[in-house]
Scaffold this motif. Structure first.
Motif, PDB file in Angstrom:
ATOM      1  N   THR A  47       0.846  -1.191   0.000  1.00 25.56           N
ATOM      2  CA  THR A  47       0.000   0.000   0.000  1.00 25.56           C
ATOM      3  C   THR A  47       0.880   1.238   0.000  1.00 25.56           C
ATOM      4  O   THR A  47       2.036   1.183   0.410  1.00 25.56           O
ATOM      5  N   SER A  90      -0.477   4.046   1.384  1.00 24.38           N
ATOM      6  CA  SER A  90      -1.143   4.848   2.397  1.00 24.38           C
ATOM      7  C   SER A  90      -0.500   4.683   3.772  1.00 24.38           C
ATOM      8  O   SER A  90      -0.668   3.656   4.441  1.00 24.38           O
ATOM      9  N   CYS A 142      -3.195   4.393   6.498  1.00 26.35           N
ATOM     10  CA  CYS A 142      -3.750   3.041   6.655  1.00 26.35           C
ATOM     11  C   CYS A 142      -2.845   2.227   7.581  1.00 26.35           C
ATOM     12  O   CYS A 142      -3.323   1.548   8.490  1.00 26.35           O
TER      13      CYS A 142
END
Length: 53
Positions: A19, A21, A24
């Motif tokens: 990911t 992010s 996150c």
């Protein structure tokens, strides 16, 4: 795990879970902290903030 191991950076964790992010990853780390699996290391460096249980 031992006390002298270096925890991965947010960027390394993002890469490991595929990911981009960081928010996150931060949310997941907060959940793990809440469950007692990891703790935030007092006075740690930017790349060495977590204790793994």
């Amino acid at each position: 795990m031992g006390e002298n191991l270096i925890s991965p950076s947010f960027q390394e964790i993002c890469k490991g879970v595929n990911t981009k992010s960081k928010s996150c990853v931060h949310d997941r780390l907060k959940k793990l902290m809440g469950k007692g699996y990891i703790t935030l290391r007092e006075g740690g460096t930017k790349n060495n903030l977590l204790n793994w249980v």
